[in-house]
Design an enzyme around this catalytic site. Sequence first.
Site, mmCIF file in Angstrom:
data_model
loop_
_atom_site.group_PDB
_atom_site.id
_atom_site.type_symbol
_atom_site.label_atom_id
_atom_site.label_comp_id
_atom_site.label_asym_id
_atom_site.label_seq_id
_atom_site.Cartn_x
_atom_site.Cartn_y
_atom_site.Cartn_z
ATOM 1 N N GLU A 1 -23.847 -32.365 -21.966
ATOM 2 C CA GLU A 1 -24.268 -31.127 -22.636
ATOM 3 C C GLU A 1 -25.770 -31.098 -22.923
ATOM 4 O OE1 GLU A 1 -19.884 -31.676 -23.699
ATOM 5 O OE2 GLU A 1 -21.652 -32.976 -23.730
ATOM 6 N N PHE B 1 -9.490 -32.127 -35.308
ATOM 7 C CA PHE B 1 -9.932 -32.830 -34.111
ATOM 8 C C PHE B 1 -11.087 -32.076 -33.455
ATOM 9 C CE2 PHE B 1 -9.513 -33.430 -29.432
ATOM 10 C CZ PHE B 1 -9.893 -34.763 -29.375
ATOM 11 N N GLN B 2 -12.159 -32.785 -33.169
ATOM 12 C CA GLN B 2 -13.363 -32.235 -32.537
ATOM 13 C C GLN B 2 -13.940 -31.043 -33.324
ATOM 14 O OE1 GLN B 2 -12.690 -31.651 -28.255
ATOM 15 N NE2 GLN B 2 -13.435 -33.730 -27.891
ATOM 16 N N LYS C 1 -11.706 -21.027 -31.379
ATOM 17 C CA LYS C 1 -10.877 -20.876 -30.176
ATOM 18 C C LYS C 1 -9.976 -19.650 -30.230
ATOM 19 C CE LYS C 1 -7.759 -23.491 -27.179
ATOM 20 N NZ LYS C 1 -7.114 -24.808 -26.946
ATOM 21 N N MET D 1 -46.398 -45.167 -23.502
ATOM 22 C CA MET D 1 -47.224 -44.590 -24.565
ATOM 23 C C MET D 1 -47.151 -45.427 -25.843
ATOM 24 S SD MET D 1 -49.460 -42.289 -25.056
ATOM 25 C CE MET D 1 -49.355 -40.719 -24.193
#
Length: 556
Positions: free
Chosen positions: A52, A114-115, A164, A469
């Site tokens: 993602e 969940f999630q 959802k 760097m």
Amino acid sequence: MMQLNGAEILMECLKEQGVDTIFGYPGGAVINIYDALYKYQNDIRHILTSHEQGASHAADGYARATGKVGVCLATSGPGATNLVTGIATAYMDSVPMVAITGNVPLALLGKDSFQEVDITGITMPITKHNFIVKDVNDLAATIRRAFYIAQEGRPGPVLVDIPKDITAQITEYIKEKPRVVNKAVENITKEDINNALKLLKEANKPLIYVGGGVNHADANGDLVAFAETIKAPVCSSLMGLGGFPGDHKLFTGMIGMHGTKPSNLAATQCDLLIAIGARFSDRVISKMEAFAPRAKILHIDIDPAEINKNIKTHYCIIGDVKEVIKRINEKLNPMNRTEWINQIDEWKNSFPLSYKTNGALKPQAVLEKIYNITKGDAVITTEVGQNQIWAAQYYKYTKSRTFISSGGLGTMGYGLGACIGAQLAQPEKQVINIAGDGSFQMNCNELATAVKYNLPIIIVILNNGVLGMVRQWQKLFYDKRYSQTTLGRSTDIIKLAEAYGAKGYEITNEVEFENAFKEALEAKEPVVINCIIDEEDNVFPIVPPGAAIEKVITEE
């Protein structure tokens, strides 16, 4: 009027907004949206990334390359949190983006389901605005508002979180034309323009300081006319590169921590600093009280919150910078500043960007080769670190939207995703990602995406085996205590590239690089060129922390 479910309404709203490409990764909370994407696949191209974060960087690169809103999509929980770095990257650099996340059904919100995460709470400080849609009847209006906010005024990312069950519920959809995003001109007054003209007339040593706002406003041409008429040198922040042609005789290069000596001296000596679409970042001003000490400051910016935030200004004009410059240009008479321009030219001749050659492959030479072979007509994306600054210094950007880099957040791992997004946005252009080996390995999984969609991108890795760097700072300012910056990895980059299905080259000298790069341009497929450079190659100029920008250290 149609009866559609929430997921289909989302698709119709994306079509309304002219969205043709979105970047994402499926999951349970967005399964209804992916079902709708299946039905709408002839209208909206979905690019499946490897992660993602890659989707968010690709949407960002797409937006920077076009000026359109980039769109990314992720599921709830870890999918949503994986977007966070990309959203913050876009926020810091004012990139128009809409991030769409799924969430658990309404009845499960706030129950540690969940999630489930509170993604609107998490992203509140790094978005222009965010929404959670709790009624399907509000969905279309919310999506339309999100796109408007992302583009209006100073652009930036907006997040829309959709539970959802909202994507499954059915309601009426009525098509609408997108609300027109007008330029911010309401605060520009005649008095503003006249005051600016007065300051310009009184100045003997003006300096124009260009920021990323010039690129966002596509004000490149207006700015050239302005600089040529008032006969003023022009310097740029990292994000301003391309806002003024890098090969123009009035251009002095970057200003600030890695700015050229001519730019930093000009800022110290000028009597009028004209900041256009720039935010006076700490990387530009360094020691605040020593920045432009002799100058009146005229600040032109779309965002009133930037005025007097970091540097006290003498006069400001709030509004779309293209429109402001255009209105000033209409009333400008040609000016003559021979003495000042001669001084600038003298500095440019005395302190050019330079590097020592010793027979080894030099990163600066690699960038010069890329510039010469592409004739400056490529889109360059970068990772973050030494590779980014070499790309900023040794490739001349003559047009807006040709230098794509994470400036404000400094996100390692940004470049490959952004390169993919920019290439999909500009298929007729050659897009090249300049990487360090540390940044490359953070998100190299997106090579799978480049190969899947057969994108003709070229990834040039400046591989010194260290976190360059940070190591450079340890060398210059920490008595060479190289704590955890020597990577010591045995990764075979060529085998890695080939494992993903990309072409790979290992390079140790300029002749090899030139041959490989020309082959890569002809290949029309993803190519990784691994350039082995010395760990002692450092970025110069550099201003020591806390020092005035005129105290810039050059390699000598």
